[in-house]
Motif scaffolding. Sequence first.
Motif, mmCIF file in Angstrom:
data_model
loop_
_atom_site.group_PDB
_atom_site.id
_atom_site.type_symbol
_atom_site.label_atom_id
_atom_site.label_comp_id
_atom_site.label_asym_id
_atom_site.label_seq_id
_atom_site.Cartn_x
_atom_site.Cartn_y
_atom_site.Cartn_z
ATOM 1 N N UNK A 71 -30.020 8.870 -2.337
ATOM 2 C CA UNK A 71 -30.797 7.816 -2.713
ATOM 3 C C UNK A 71 -30.889 8.178 -4.418
ATOM 4 N N UNK A 72 -30.617 8.992 -4.959
ATOM 5 C CA UNK A 72 -31.041 9.194 -6.161
ATOM 6 C C UNK A 72 -32.375 9.593 -6.603
ATOM 7 N N UNK A 73 -32.585 10.666 -7.442
ATOM 8 C CA UNK A 73 -33.933 11.281 -7.473
ATOM 9 C C UNK A 73 -34.770 10.437 -8.440
ATOM 10 N N UNK A 74 -36.195 10.339 -7.998
ATOM 11 C CA UNK A 74 -36.971 9.809 -8.768
ATOM 12 C C UNK A 74 -37.330 10.841 -9.530
ATOM 13 N N UNK A 75 -38.658 10.409 -10.664
ATOM 14 C CA UNK A 75 -39.122 11.290 -11.431
ATOM 15 C C UNK A 75 -39.378 12.391 -11.107
ATOM 16 N N UNK A 76 -39.116 13.521 -11.708
ATOM 17 C CA UNK A 76 -39.424 15.003 -11.139
ATOM 18 C C UNK A 76 -38.781 15.259 -9.872
ATOM 19 N N UNK A 77 -38.404 14.499 -9.004
ATOM 20 C CA UNK A 77 -37.769 14.879 -7.846
ATOM 21 C C UNK A 77 -36.569 15.537 -7.498
ATOM 22 N N UNK A 78 -35.656 15.637 -8.774
ATOM 23 C CA UNK A 78 -34.600 16.250 -8.933
ATOM 24 C C UNK A 78 -34.914 17.671 -8.854
ATOM 25 N N UNK A 79 -35.680 18.208 -9.521
ATOM 26 C CA UNK A 79 -36.102 19.819 -9.209
ATOM 27 C C UNK A 79 -36.581 20.255 -7.693
ATOM 28 N N UNK A 80 -37.324 19.311 -7.356
ATOM 29 C CA UNK A 80 -37.667 19.354 -5.667
ATOM 30 C C UNK A 80 -36.543 19.261 -4.898
ATOM 31 N N UNK A 81 -35.732 18.574 -5.165
ATOM 32 C CA UNK A 81 -34.251 18.225 -4.432
ATOM 33 C C UNK A 81 -33.635 19.598 -4.567
ATOM 34 N N UNK A 82 -33.536 20.304 -5.714
ATOM 35 C CA UNK A 82 -32.823 21.446 -5.899
ATOM 36 C C UNK A 82 -33.559 22.719 -5.328
ATOM 37 N N UNK A 83 -35.032 22.572 -4.891
ATOM 38 C CA UNK A 83 -35.696 23.658 -4.277
ATOM 39 C C UNK A 83 -35.263 23.521 -2.818
ATOM 40 N N UNK A 84 -35.417 22.266 -2.363
ATOM 41 C CA UNK A 84 -35.147 22.195 -1.053
ATOM 42 C C UNK A 84 -33.621 22.674 -0.868
ATOM 43 N N UNK A 85 -32.572 22.373 -1.638
ATOM 44 C CA UNK A 85 -31.283 22.678 -1.184
ATOM 45 C C UNK A 85 -31.317 24.316 -1.387
ATOM 46 N N UNK A 86 -32.070 24.876 -2.181
ATOM 47 C CA UNK A 86 -31.989 26.364 -2.388
ATOM 48 C C UNK A 86 -32.542 26.836 -1.113
ATOM 49 N N UNK A 87 -33.684 26.338 -0.655
ATOM 50 C CA UNK A 87 -34.247 26.916 0.638
ATOM 51 C C UNK A 87 -33.293 26.712 1.869
ATOM 52 N N UNK A 88 -32.560 25.469 1.818
ATOM 53 C CA UNK A 88 -31.635 25.071 2.918
ATOM 54 C C UNK A 88 -30.612 26.307 2.961
ATOM 55 N N UNK A 89 -30.087 26.594 1.692
ATOM 56 C CA UNK A 89 -28.891 27.666 1.389
ATOM 57 C C UNK A 89 -29.613 28.995 1.962
ATOM 58 N N UNK A 90 -30.801 29.407 1.681
ATOM 59 C CA UNK A 90 -31.398 30.673 2.124
ATOM 60 C C UNK A 90 -31.745 30.603 3.629
ATOM 61 N N UNK A 91 -31.926 29.486 4.250
ATOM 62 C CA UNK A 91 -32.026 29.612 5.670
ATOM 63 C C UNK A 91 -30.578 29.797 6.344
ATOM 64 N N UNK A 92 -29.640 29.376 5.712
ATOM 65 C CA UNK A 92 -28.259 29.685 6.321
ATOM 66 C C UNK A 92 -27.905 31.163 5.893
ATOM 67 N N UNK A 93 -28.572 31.674 4.891
ATOM 68 C CA UNK A 93 -28.217 33.097 4.707
ATOM 69 C C UNK A 93 -28.799 33.904 5.623
ATOM 70 N N UNK A 94 -30.299 33.631 5.816
ATOM 71 C CA UNK A 94 -31.170 34.510 6.724
ATOM 72 C C UNK A 94 -30.541 34.279 8.138
ATOM 73 N N UNK A 95 -30.243 33.165 8.702
ATOM 74 C CA UNK A 95 -29.342 33.033 9.949
ATOM 75 C C UNK A 95 -28.288 33.888 9.905
ATOM 76 N N UNK A 96 -27.304 34.109 8.740
ATOM 77 C CA UNK A 96 -26.121 35.034 9.150
ATOM 78 C C UNK A 96 -26.530 36.387 8.937
ATOM 79 N N UNK A 97 -27.967 36.786 8.488
ATOM 80 C CA UNK A 97 -28.449 38.221 8.305
ATOM 81 C C UNK A 97 -28.970 38.501 9.907
ATOM 82 N N UNK A 98 -29.255 37.584 10.563
ATOM 83 C CA UNK A 98 -30.001 37.516 11.858
ATOM 84 C C UNK A 98 -28.936 37.869 13.056
#
Length: 135
Positions: free
Chosen positions: A14-41
């Motif tokens: 959809x293309x990031x709006x003003x300031x949302x690119x950083x928030x999108x990156x944060x969501x992506x980082x937490x999504x990766x973190x969720x995968x890492x946590x699942x791998x540890x579990x």
Amino acid sequence: WGPVLALLLLGLAAGPAFGSKKKQEQIAQLTVKAEELQARDAKKVVTQEIGLLRAWLAEAQAYLVEDEEDELKQAMDRATAQARLIGALLDQVEAEDAARKAHEKADAREKQVLETRNEAFELERKKSALEKEGL
């Protein structure tokens, strides 16, 4: 995690709006973190917690797409706290496993020492018996 990934990709497309690119990156980082946590579990002790983390990430992604700033912040705060909680729970499980293994190892060594002590005592008893017989 399929819906989370789909929303993540939808948000990127959809293309990031003003300031949302950083928030999108944060969501992506937490999504990766969720995968890492699942791998540890490996023992599946935080499966529900990871599911809740993914649900909050999906909400955050939806709020980002809808440009609902306050709701996005709340969802991200919850997701971040949830990821920290899951990490702490996994650390606790890993520490408990290490402690249990160390305790089992100590018990095995204690048993070995006791067996060696008993063997030494038995050899001393036999030696004394032989000495009494004059051998």
